[in-house]
Design a protein around this motif. Structure first.
Motif, PDB file in Angstrom:
ATOM      1  N   TYR A  98     -64.384  49.813 -10.394  1.00  0.00           N
ATOM      2  CA  TYR A  98     -64.784  51.224 -10.397  1.00  0.00           C
ATOM      3  C   TYR A  98     -66.309  51.410 -10.434  1.00  0.00           C
ATOM      4  O   TYR A  98     -66.810  52.394 -10.950  1.00  0.00           O
ATOM      5  N   GLY A  99     -67.033  50.446  -9.887  1.00  0.00           N
ATOM      6  CA  GLY A  99     -68.487  50.574  -9.818  1.00  0.00           C
ATOM      7  C   GLY A  99     -69.212  50.299 -11.113  1.00  0.00           C
ATOM      8  O   GLY A  99     -70.423  50.543 -11.202  1.00  0.00           O
ATOM      9  N   ILE A 100     -68.515  49.781 -12.121  1.00  0.00           N
ATOM     10  CA  ILE A 100     -69.122  49.624 -13.448  1.00  0.00           C
ATOM     11  C   ILE A 100     -68.930  48.196 -13.946  1.00  0.00           C
ATOM     12  O   ILE A 100     -67.800  47.716 -14.078  1.00  0.00           O
ATOM     13  N   ARG A 101     -70.026  47.528 -14.252  1.00  0.00           N
ATOM     14  CA  ARG A 101     -69.971  46.154 -14.759  1.00  0.00           C
ATOM     15  C   ARG A 101     -69.693  46.114 -16.259  1.00  0.00           C
ATOM     16  O   ARG A 101     -69.041  45.197 -16.752  1.00  0.00           O
ATOM     17  N   ASP A 102     -70.184  47.100 -16.984  1.00  0.00           N
ATOM     18  CA  ASP A 102     -69.986  47.189 -18.430  1.00  0.00           C
ATOM     19  C   ASP A 102     -68.500  47.441 -18.709  1.00  0.00           C
ATOM     20  O   ASP A 102     -67.979  48.521 -18.430  1.00  0.00           O
ATOM     21  N   GLU A 103     -67.812  46.450 -19.261  1.00  0.00           N
ATOM     22  CA  GLU A 103     -66.359  46.528 -19.401  1.00  0.00           C
ATOM     23  C   GLU A 103     -65.918  47.646 -20.346  1.00  0.00           C
ATOM     24  O   GLU A 103     -64.910  48.318 -20.098  1.00  0.00           O
ATOM     25  N   TYR A 148     -73.185  47.196 -11.375  1.00  0.00           N
ATOM     26  CA  TYR A 148     -72.471  47.414 -10.130  1.00  0.00           C
ATOM     27  C   TYR A 148     -72.921  48.760  -9.555  1.00  0.00           C
ATOM     28  O   TYR A 148     -74.049  49.178  -9.794  1.00  0.00           O
ATOM     29  N   HIS A 149     -72.087  49.424  -8.799  1.00  0.00           N
ATOM     30  CA  HIS A 149     -72.521  50.575  -8.003  1.00  0.00           C
ATOM     31  C   HIS A 149     -73.073  51.734  -8.838  1.00  0.00           C
ATOM     32  O   HIS A 149     -74.053  52.365  -8.438  1.00  0.00           O
ATOM     33  N   MET A 150     -72.462  52.013  -9.978  1.00  0.00           N
ATOM     34  CA  MET A 150     -72.842  53.188 -10.776  1.00  0.00           C
ATOM     35  C   MET A 150     -74.054  52.870 -11.646  1.00  0.00           C
ATOM     36  O   MET A 150     -73.999  52.852 -12.875  1.00  0.00           O
ATOM     37  N   ILE A 151     -75.186  52.661 -11.003  1.00  0.00           N
ATOM     38  CA  ILE A 151     -76.366  52.171 -11.714  1.00  0.00           C
ATOM     39  C   ILE A 151     -76.945  53.193 -12.689  1.00  0.00           C
ATOM     40  O   ILE A 151     -77.703  52.818 -13.585  1.00  0.00           O
ATOM     41  N   THR A 152     -76.583  54.449 -12.555  1.00  0.00           N
ATOM     42  CA  THR A 152     -77.102  55.471 -13.466  1.00  0.00           C
ATOM     43  C   THR A 152     -76.436  55.425 -14.830  1.00  0.00           C
ATOM     44  O   THR A 152     -76.947  56.032 -15.783  1.00  0.00           O
ATOM     45  N   VAL A 153     -75.296  54.725 -14.947  1.00  0.00           N
ATOM     46  CA  VAL A 153     -74.599  54.644 -16.238  1.00  0.00           C
ATOM     47  C   VAL A 153     -74.355  53.208 -16.683  1.00  0.00           C
ATOM     48  O   VAL A 153     -73.961  52.980 -17.828  1.00  0.00           O
ATOM     49  N   ASP A 154     -74.577  52.237 -15.811  1.00  0.00           N
ATOM     50  CA  ASP A 154     -74.212  50.851 -16.103  1.00  0.00           C
ATOM     51  C   ASP A 154     -75.257  50.171 -17.003  1.00  0.00           C
ATOM     52  O   ASP A 154     -76.148  50.818 -17.552  1.00  0.00           O
ATOM     53  N   LYS A 155     -75.164  48.867 -17.115  1.00  0.00           N
ATOM     54  CA  LYS A 155     -75.910  48.112 -18.116  1.00  0.00           C
ATOM     55  C   LYS A 155     -77.427  48.281 -18.044  1.00  0.00           C
ATOM     56  O   LYS A 155     -78.123  48.184 -19.057  1.00  0.00           O
ATOM     57  N   GLU A 156     -77.948  48.499 -16.841  1.00  0.00           N
ATOM     58  CA  GLU A 156     -79.409  48.563 -16.678  1.00  0.00           C
ATOM     59  C   GLU A 156     -79.916  49.993 -16.497  1.00  0.00           C
ATOM     60  O   GLU A 156     -80.972  50.218 -15.910  1.00  0.00           O
ATOM     61  N   ARG A 157     -79.179  50.946 -17.053  1.00  0.00           N
ATOM     62  CA  ARG A 157     -79.574  52.352 -16.894  1.00  0.00           C
ATOM     63  C   ARG A 157     -80.946  52.632 -17.520  1.00  0.00           C
ATOM     64  O   ARG A 157     -81.699  53.460 -16.997  1.00  0.00           O
ATOM     65  N   ARG A 158     -81.281  51.945 -18.614  1.00  0.00           N
ATOM     66  CA  ARG A 158     -82.589  52.175 -19.237  1.00  0.00           C
ATOM     67  C   ARG A 158     -83.712  51.707 -18.318  1.00  0.00           C
ATOM     68  O   ARG A 158     -84.751  52.351 -18.218  1.00  0.00           O
ATOM     69  N   THR A 159     -83.494  50.584 -17.658  1.00  0.00           N
ATOM     70  CA  THR A 159     -84.482  50.115 -16.676  1.00  0.00           C
ATOM     71  C   THR A 159     -84.643  51.133 -15.564  1.00  0.00           C
ATOM     72  O   THR A 159     -85.768  51.439 -15.130  1.00  0.00           O
ATOM     73  N   LEU A 160     -83.532  51.682 -15.090  1.00  0.00           N
ATOM     74  CA  LEU A 160     -83.588  52.677 -14.019  1.00  0.00           C
ATOM     75  C   LEU A 160     -84.338  53.921 -14.480  1.00  0.00           C
ATOM     76  O   LEU A 160     -85.153  54.478 -13.729  1.00  0.00           O
ATOM     77  N   ILE A 161     -84.092  54.356 -15.696  1.00  0.00           N
ATOM     78  CA  ILE A 161     -84.791  55.524 -16.234  1.00  0.00           C
ATOM     79  C   ILE A 161     -86.290  55.269 -16.296  1.00  0.00           C
ATOM     80  O   ILE A 161     -87.105  56.074 -15.830  1.00  0.00           O
TER      81      ILE A 161
END
Length: 276
Positions: free
Chosen positions: A154-159, A244-257
């Motif tokens: 579902y686009g999310i790596r964070d289980e 994965y695809h949902m980078i705005t909520v996944d593990k590296e969201r802080r980096t993206l911000i």
């Protein structure tokens, strides 16, 4: 029935309009929006026409309706801010690029997050990879009530987050997590939008931060490279290796911000507060 889930975070005179993806919801942009607001930006997470309801609500609209709602939101933001940036996830990235192409004097920069011109990631089933043929099926009236159902992960790596979002999505809470499937006709509309935006990429002169998961399960890295290689403005590529695809909520969201706030700040030429 469509629920209203957009958000507005008041900040400074630099603004960011955030656009969610196909069958998605503004909730997928909320953490990014809050982080950008903490860095000093006024942020509106808009809701696309036809979204946050059921499949029939979505099917009652097409990409021209979705884009019209983007233009309406941009006009409202331009009344509140002196400089406007736009950022979108997945199909929202395409709508962001189209807005920048159509309004070069109004859009200062673009956040291109997980751009999706084709669903060609590693988790997409073989049949679904033929979805680029859907405009033809729609034209001849085949498959209106058919959908491609979302597939794990579902686009999310964070289980942990994946379990929460998939539970809400599969439980019918479309306002919180979007629809569990992509209607064929809505995908056909998305491909119509993709073809239009692809032709318009050279008209994008605004600087672009192109962020993409290196192991994107929905849209391969070639989608990001298409943007990088064809827009006319300067680009910065951010590859995320633990999402994965949902980078705005996944593990590296802080980096993206952090990278988004810094990128928009450099374009604006003004110091911004650190993104929390």
């Amino acid at each position: 029935m469509i629920q209203q889930t957009d958000f507005m975070f008041e900040g400074g005179r630099d603004g960011v309009l955030l656009i969610h993806g196909l069958t998605g919801t503004p909730m997928e942009m909320r953490l990014l929006g809050k982080g950008l607001n903490n860095a000093g930006y006024t942020v509106h997470g808009m809701q696309l026409a036809g979204h946050c309801g059921d499949a029939e609500d979505l099917l009652a609209t097409g990409w021209h309706d979705w884009y019209a709602s983007v233009e309406k939101a941009a006009d409202a933001m331009l009344e509140k801010v002196d400089r406007l940036f736009v950022g979108g996830l997945s199909m929202g990235a395409l709508l962001s690029l189209k807005l920048a192409a159509d309004r070069p004097q109004q859009i200062a920069g673009v956040g291109v997050y997980g751009a999706t011109f084709r669903y060609d990631g590693w988790s997409i089933p073989r049949l679904a990879r033929l979805s680029f043929m859907l405009p033809l099926l729609k034209k001849v009236g085949i498959g209106r009530n058919r959908s491609f159902m979302e597939q794990p992960p579902y686009g999310i790596r964070d289980e942990r987050l994946r379990a929460q979002i998939s539970s809400a999505m599969l439980g019918g809470d479309s306002a919180a997590a979007g629809l569990p499937g992509n209607p064929w006709y809505s995908l056909a509309e998305m491909y119509g939008l993709a073809a239009t935006v692809r032709r318009q990429l050279p008209q994008v002169v605004a600087p672009c931060l192109i962020a993409h998961a290196s192991e994107d399960d929905v849209a391969s890295l070639s989608n990001a490279e298409l943007v990088r290689d064809n827009v006319s403005g300067p680009t910065e590529l951010l590859l995320l290796h633990d999402s994965y695809h949902m980078i705005t909520v996944d593990k590296e969201r802080r980096t993206l911000i952090e990278r988004s706030a810094a990128f928009f700040g450099r374009v604006a030429g003004a110091p911004q507060r650190a993104a929390a």
